[in-house]
Design a protein around this motif. Structure first.
Motif, PDB file in Angstrom:
ATOM      1  N   SER B 122      -8.195   4.090  11.994  1.00  0.00           N
ATOM      2  CA  SER B 122      -6.877   4.069  11.330  1.00  0.00           C
ATOM      3  C   SER B 122      -7.121   4.272   9.839  1.00  0.00           C
ATOM      4  O   SER B 122      -8.262   4.171   9.364  1.00  0.00           O
ATOM      5  N   TYR B 123      -6.056   4.580   9.119  1.00  0.00           N
ATOM      6  CA  TYR B 123      -6.222   4.778   7.682  1.00  0.00           C
ATOM      7  C   TYR B 123      -5.007   4.217   6.955  1.00  0.00           C
ATOM      8  O   TYR B 123      -3.903   4.121   7.522  1.00  0.00           O
ATOM      9  N   SER B 124      -5.197   3.882   5.703  1.00  0.00           N
ATOM     10  CA  SER B 124      -4.122   3.356   4.870  1.00  0.00           C
ATOM     11  C   SER B 124      -4.534   3.541   3.402  1.00  0.00           C
ATOM     12  O   SER B 124      -5.755   3.648   3.112  1.00  0.00           O
ATOM     13  N   PRO B 125      -3.587   3.594   2.482  1.00  0.00           N
ATOM     14  CA  PRO B 125      -2.153   3.525   2.760  1.00  0.00           C
ATOM     15  C   PRO B 125      -1.633   4.870   3.222  1.00  0.00           C
ATOM     16  O   PRO B 125      -2.219   5.902   2.958  1.00  0.00           O
ATOM     17  N   LYS B 126      -0.489   4.823   3.848  1.00  0.00           N
ATOM     18  CA  LYS B 126       0.174   6.040   4.279  1.00  0.00           C
ATOM     19  C   LYS B 126       1.668   5.743   4.327  1.00  0.00           C
ATOM     20  O   LYS B 126       2.083   4.583   4.463  1.00  0.00           O
ATOM     21  N   SER B 138      -5.150  12.796  -4.355  1.00  0.00           N
ATOM     22  CA  SER B 138      -5.837  11.997  -5.375  1.00  0.00           C
ATOM     23  C   SER B 138      -5.690  10.502  -5.157  1.00  0.00           C
ATOM     24  O   SER B 138      -6.124   9.704  -5.995  1.00  0.00           O
ATOM     25  N   GLU B 139      -5.125  10.147  -4.040  1.00  0.00           N
ATOM     26  CA  GLU B 139      -4.938   8.728  -3.740  1.00  0.00           C
ATOM     27  C   GLU B 139      -6.095   8.242  -2.869  1.00  0.00           C
ATOM     28  O   GLU B 139      -6.497   8.919  -1.932  1.00  0.00           O
ATOM     29  N   TRP B 140      -6.655   7.108  -3.196  1.00  0.00           N
ATOM     30  CA  TRP B 140      -7.741   6.563  -2.382  1.00  0.00           C
ATOM     31  C   TRP B 140      -7.188   6.095  -1.037  1.00  0.00           C
ATOM     32  O   TRP B 140      -6.213   5.362  -0.997  1.00  0.00           O
ATOM     33  N   VAL B 141      -7.819   6.580   0.017  1.00  0.00           N
ATOM     34  CA  VAL B 141      -7.412   6.211   1.380  1.00  0.00           C
ATOM     35  C   VAL B 141      -8.584   5.484   2.033  1.00  0.00           C
ATOM     36  O   VAL B 141      -9.732   5.924   1.927  1.00  0.00           O
ATOM     37  N   THR B 142      -8.271   4.392   2.681  1.00  0.00           N
ATOM     38  CA  THR B 142      -9.306   3.637   3.395  1.00  0.00           C
ATOM     39  C   THR B 142      -9.258   3.991   4.887  1.00  0.00           C
ATOM     40  O   THR B 142      -8.202   3.896   5.521  1.00  0.00           O
ATOM     41  N   PHE B 143     -10.394   4.424   5.377  1.00  0.00           N
ATOM     42  CA  PHE B 143     -10.523   4.755   6.805  1.00  0.00           C
ATOM     43  C   PHE B 143     -11.312   3.634   7.484  1.00  0.00           C
ATOM     44  O   PHE B 143     -12.414   3.292   7.047  1.00  0.00           O
ATOM     45  N   ASN B 144     -10.728   3.096   8.542  1.00  0.00           N
ATOM     46  CA  ASN B 144     -11.338   1.951   9.211  1.00  0.00           C
ATOM     47  C   ASN B 144     -11.570   2.262  10.691  1.00  0.00           C
ATOM     48  O   ASN B 144     -10.625   2.568  11.421  1.00  0.00           O
ATOM     49  N   ALA B 145     -12.832   2.191  11.125  1.00  0.00           N
ATOM     50  CA  ALA B 145     -13.204   2.509  12.515  1.00  0.00           C
ATOM     51  C   ALA B 145     -13.598   1.268  13.291  1.00  0.00           C
ATOM     52  O   ALA B 145     -14.261   1.360  14.328  1.00  0.00           O
ATOM     53  N   TYR B 166     -18.457  14.163   3.479  1.00  0.00           N
ATOM     54  CA  TYR B 166     -18.908  13.329   4.597  1.00  0.00           C
ATOM     55  C   TYR B 166     -19.202  11.922   4.108  1.00  0.00           C
ATOM     56  O   TYR B 166     -19.448  11.696   2.928  1.00  0.00           O
ATOM     57  N   ASP B 167     -19.201  11.013   5.026  1.00  0.00           N
ATOM     58  CA  ASP B 167     -19.557   9.635   4.682  1.00  0.00           C
ATOM     59  C   ASP B 167     -19.981   8.933   5.962  1.00  0.00           C
ATOM     60  O   ASP B 167     -19.847   9.492   7.060  1.00  0.00           O
ATOM     61  N   HIS B 174     -11.844   7.419   0.819  1.00  0.00           N
ATOM     62  CA  HIS B 174     -11.906   8.838   0.474  1.00  0.00           C
ATOM     63  C   HIS B 174     -10.572   9.235  -0.153  1.00  0.00           C
ATOM     64  O   HIS B 174      -9.541   8.682   0.179  1.00  0.00           O
ATOM     65  N   ARG B 175     -10.659  10.210  -1.066  1.00  0.00           N
ATOM     66  CA  ARG B 175      -9.405  10.740  -1.593  1.00  0.00           C
ATOM     67  C   ARG B 175      -9.438  12.259  -1.555  1.00  0.00           C
ATOM     68  O   ARG B 175     -10.478  12.869  -1.809  1.00  0.00           O
ATOM     69  N   TYR B 176      -8.310  12.818  -1.175  1.00  0.00           N
ATOM     70  CA  TYR B 176      -8.189  14.270  -1.100  1.00  0.00           C
ATOM     71  C   TYR B 176      -7.637  14.781  -2.417  1.00  0.00           C
ATOM     72  O   TYR B 176      -6.708  14.208  -2.989  1.00  0.00           O
ATOM     73  N   THR B 177      -8.186  15.884  -2.859  1.00  0.00           N
ATOM     74  CA  THR B 177      -7.761  16.453  -4.132  1.00  0.00           C
ATOM     75  C   THR B 177      -6.533  17.328  -3.977  1.00  0.00           C
ATOM     76  O   THR B 177      -5.638  17.316  -4.817  1.00  0.00           O
TER      77      THR B 177
END
Lengths: 264, 221
Positions: B122-126, B138-145, B166-167, B174-177
């Motif tokens: 899942s990821y947040s925030p969204k 440009s917003e930091w998103v947290t991906f949780n597995a 990658y990570d 991660h943040r998308y530009t």
């Protein structure tokens, strides 16, 4: 093999040329043999074929049935021999014999694919024998005992295709290996028996021979020195040639002696 | 008289010859081990059933059946069951003995398969826009597995964010530009080496135009 047979025929005919009172004989008939390990392997094939027949018969969408392999108990054998009579009652003998037996089955199971079971095994044995014949009764019918010793050379041709249909629900351990090949080997052995001869005309007899053969080839090897292992259990198959045979044939006496008397 | 004798001779010969072909019964000289396995390949834990009643033996002769299951345990009898709880390939060996002590062995490989892990994240925030979840450029998103599962243990998490980066780890940021739709792939690996992949689309809104170089590292999708 053909060369060896040719040499033997030449020896037999050549022997007739220098010998004095002698008989040439040709005979043939059924022969039985145990074969031991080879027939044990055939039982393994038949057990698996029976099991597949029974199991697949109740699986929808699969048809077909495969016949069991007949055991290799009997076959045809032929013998060419000559006898050099050193006395009225005893002769030295030389013989060349050929003996063949075979078995085969072929069938298919048809389901999501066609699965073929095709097994054929044949054994051919040639033997070169030397021995003696002792005639102990001549009262119209001539009764004699016969014993000989010699070398037996056996060739086994085998071809195995054993496809198990994918519909078969389990996995079988111990299925014999597929493939084809030729293995051969030889051994020394002996045979002994009784013969009855009936003279039709002077110098020409109809005769019957019943005898038992003792010989066992410990292993048959292929071109790469691999041993015959039809059932794939890791143990080489020996070929037991022990068995009874009955021959019916004819004999022709050729008197090449100078005085024309047999057994002088 | 001569004809009678000849007929007698030939008749006896054929009689004996005919009898020979039919009177012989062959019996196996040594036992032969054969068995079936069901199933021979399955996800652990499972019970495999082995049936050795196909094994060859001489009539009226009892066989002794000895099994080794390849995992250090053994059994006896013509019909046996065995539970495999650890993944791996196991060589099952059946040895049959007849009363004379003659034996025969047959082997089969049973494959106990490792259940693959289940990957998810899942990821947040969204935020939701017209029924679609979006994240901001440009917003930091947290991906949780951490919701990924395995029968034993998930030992590795590898992320491919779809923008060339990658990570790894159970939780990453991660943040998308640039705006766009990205396929985020998560590969989880369990302690037995089994892998499973989960892919989810991420919609990114806002941010600079695609042909703008941001931080020198962004790429357009």
């Amino acid at each position: 093999m053909k060369g060896l047979a040719s040499v033997l025929v030449i020896l037999l005919i050549g022997g007739a040329a220098w010998a004095g009172p002698l008989e040439l004989s040709l005979s043939g008939g059924p022969a039985t043999t145990s074969l031991d390990d080879v027939n044990t392997s055939i039982l393994v094939f038949n057990t698996l074929i029976d099991h597949l027949n029974d199991t697949l018969a109740v699986i929808p969408g699969v048809t077909g049935r495969v016949q069991a392999l007949p055991p290799m108990n009997s076959g045809a054998s032929f013998r060419a021999s000559e006898r050099y009579w050193v006395a009225d009652w005893i002769a030295f003998t030389g013989a060349f014999e050929y003996y063949r037996l075979s078995t085969a089955t072929r069938g298919q199971y048809v389901g999501s694919e066609t699965s073929t079971i095709d097994v054929s095994v044949s054994l051919s044995t040639i033997s070169v024998l030397g021995g003696a014949r002792a005639q102990f009764l001549d009262a119209g019918l001539r009764l004699a005992g016969d014993a000989s010793f010699g070398y037996f050379y056996t060739t086994c041709d085998h071809a195995v295709t054993f496809d198990i249909p994918s519909e078969y629900p389990d996995v079988i351990a111990g299925v014999p290996p597929e493939g084809e090949g030729r293995n051969a080997g030889g051994t020394f052995g002996a045979q002994a028996g009784l013969s009855i001869a009936y003279p039709i005309v002077e110098g020409f007899c109809v005769e019957a021979l019943i005898a038992y053969r003792w010989a066992s080839v410990p292993a048959l090897r292929d071109a790469t020195a691999g041993s015959l292992d039809l059932d794939g259990n890791g143990r080489p198959e020996s070929v037991g040639l022990d068995g009874l045979f009955v021959h019916i044939g004819i004999s022709i006496a050729i008197d090449l002696s100078l005085d024309g008397e047999k057994g002088e | 008289m001569k004809t009678r004798r000849l007929c007698l001779l030939l008749g006896m010969g054929f009689l004996v010859a005919g009898a020979l072909g039919g009177c012989l019964q062959f019996e196996p000289s040594a036992p032969q081990a054969l068995f079936t396995a069901s199933p021979a390949e399955h996800l652990i834990p499972f019970t495999a059933s082995f049936d050795a009643t196909l094994s060859q033996r001489a009539p009226d002769e009892a066989l002794t059946y000895v099994w080794t299951f390849g995992d250090g345990s053994a059994g006896a009898g013509p019909l046996v069951d065995h539970v495999y709880s650890q993944d791996g390939s196991y060589e099952v060996v059946l040895t049959v003995y007849d009363a004379k002590g003659t034996s025969s062995s047959t082997r089969l490989t049973v494959k106990a398969l490792n259940p693959l892990p289940t990957a998810t994240f899942s990821y947040s925030p969204k935020s939701s826009m017209e029924g679609t979840y979006i994240v901001g450029a440009s917003e930091w998103v947290t991906f949780n597995a951490s919701a990924s599962t395995d029968d034993e243990e998930v030992t590795a998490y590898e992320w491919n964010f779809g923008d060339g980066t990658y990570d790894n780890g159970p939780e990453v940021r991660h943040r998308y530009t640039y705006a766009g739709t990205y396929n985020v792939a998560l590969v989880v690996t369990d302690n037995d080496g089994g892998e499973s992949t989960y892919v989810q689309q991420i919609h990114v809104e806002g941010g600079p135009p695609c042909n703008t170089d941001v931080d020198g590292g962004g790429t357009c999708q």
